[in-house]
Write a protein that holds these residues in place. Structure first.
Motif, PDB file in Angstrom:
ATOM      1  N   SER A 115      23.308  19.772  31.081  1.00 64.06           N
ATOM      2  CA  SER A 115      23.884  21.013  30.888  1.00 64.06           C
ATOM      3  C   SER A 115      24.818  21.239  32.458  1.00 64.06           C
ATOM      4  CB  SER A 115      23.010  22.269  31.011  1.00 64.06           C
ATOM      5  OG  SER A 115      23.749  23.516  30.930  1.00 64.06           O
ATOM      6  N   GLY A 116      25.904  21.915  32.318  1.00 64.54           N
ATOM      7  CA  GLY A 116      26.633  22.123  33.786  1.00 64.54           C
ATOM      8  C   GLY A 116      27.084  23.616  33.991  1.00 64.54           C
TER       9      GLY A 116
ATOM     10  N   ALA B 167      28.239  23.484  28.692  1.00 66.73           N
ATOM     11  CA  ALA B 167      28.567  23.948  29.996  1.00 66.73           C
ATOM     12  C   ALA B 167      29.045  25.428  30.056  1.00 66.73           C
ATOM     13  CB  ALA B 167      29.781  23.132  30.439  1.00 66.73           C
TER      14      ALA B 167
ATOM     15  N   ARG C  39      30.966  30.629  28.145  1.00 61.61           N
ATOM     16  CA  ARG C  39      30.752  29.250  27.638  1.00 61.61           C
ATOM     17  C   ARG C  39      31.994  28.794  26.955  1.00 61.61           C
ATOM     18  NH1 ARG C  39      25.665  26.626  26.355  1.00 61.61           N
ATOM     19  NH2 ARG C  39      24.859  28.759  25.782  1.00 61.61           N
TER      20      ARG C  39
ATOM     21  N   THR D 109      31.574  17.805  29.256  1.00 59.01           N
ATOM     22  CA  THR D 109      31.867  19.237  28.672  1.00 59.01           C
ATOM     23  C   THR D 109      31.883  20.078  30.042  1.00 59.01           C
ATOM     24  OG1 THR D 109      29.402  19.556  28.498  1.00 59.01           O
ATOM     25  CG2 THR D 109      30.611  19.010  26.616  1.00 59.01           C
ATOM     26  N   THR D 110      31.187  19.762  31.117  1.00 63.05           N
ATOM     27  CA  THR D 110      31.397  20.244  32.492  1.00 63.05           C
ATOM     28  C   THR D 110      32.769  19.981  33.268  1.00 63.05           C
ATOM     29  OG1 THR D 110      29.077  20.078  32.765  1.00 63.05           O
ATOM     30  CG2 THR D 110      30.312  20.717  34.790  1.00 63.05           C
TER      31      THR D 110
END
Length: 242
Positions: free
Chosen positions: A147-148, A106, A101, A22-23
């Protein structure tokens, strides 16, 4: 990372996880906005792997800044940029950065143009502002927690001549904390702490330098710069690894 074999394995593992994450997708949304009309998101999303050059003098030239390897990945020298760069017209600093977001897992912080949100690639909806308390979950410590953040910034704002992994991480931490903490709302301090604790990948993109750097934050909270890219005038990103 004490030897070439161990360094190569760490970089391979990071790239395998990063590409398609996702990042990564949030980074493509940022690149599509930062370099419009070049089709960068489409070109990169069609690739099953990322062609990379091992950092040497020739590869550093593709980044546009002096760079070399260290034990934590890569280091970048911005000496020639200090004191000579200015904020582009229309990129006002009067509006504080805001987090959006484009994809779950991310988020994006644009410190240069906070009113220009980065739309999710291939989707009609605009990125949402991160809501208040509880926006970023508290990680449980499980391996799948991830998470990013993608930060659009002038990298000289980090305030140092040489940017190594630790300096990049400190700067990213200041940006995330300064964005998610709101004056007069003490509860947002916890939100900022959770966001920093959950981060596993950090991407900083400097559109004027046409440079991007990617950090991995490992389980011991050690930052390592394992990937960087320069964008040439034709819009082709040139990826470099330590």
């Amino acid at each position: 990372m004490t030897g070439p074999a161990r360094r190569g394995g760490s970089v391979d593992a990071f790239v395998d996880e990063f590409a398609g994450s996702t990042t990564w997708r949030a980074m493509l949304a940022v690149l599509e906005s930062a370099f419009p009309g070049l089709g960068m998101a489409s070109a990169l999303s069609r690739r099953s792997d990322v062609a990379m050059h091992v950092l040497d003098r020739k590869a550093a030239a593709k980044l546009g800044v002096p760079a070399w390897r260290d034990e934590a990945g890569m280091v970048f020298d911005l000496s020639a940029q200090l004191g000579v760069r200015t904020v582009r017209p229309g990129r006002g600093r009067t509006v504080p950065p805001r987090a959006s977001r484009p994809y779950a897992g991310a988020f994006v912080i644009d410190t240069l143009d906070p009113l220009r949100y980065h739309r999710a690639v291939g989707g009609p909806q605009a990125p949402r502002d991160l809501p208040g308390e509880g926006a970023l979950r508290v990680p449980s410590g499980a391996e799948e927690d991830d998470s990013g953040v993608v930060i659009v910034a002038n990298l000289t704002d980090a305030g140092v001549r040489v940017l190594d992994s630790a300096a990049l991480w400190r700067y990213a931490g200041r940006v995330v904390t300064g964005t998610l903490r709101e004056p007069g709302r003490p509860e947002t301090r916890a939100r900022a702490r959770r966001a920093l604790w959950a981060l596993r990948r950090v991407v900083l993109v400097d559109p004027e330098l046409r440079l991007g750097v990617c950090l991995q934050i490992d389980a011991a909270r050690v930052p390592r710069c394992l990937l960087a890219f320069g964008v040439d005038e034709g819009g082709a990103p040139r990826f470099v690894r330590p």
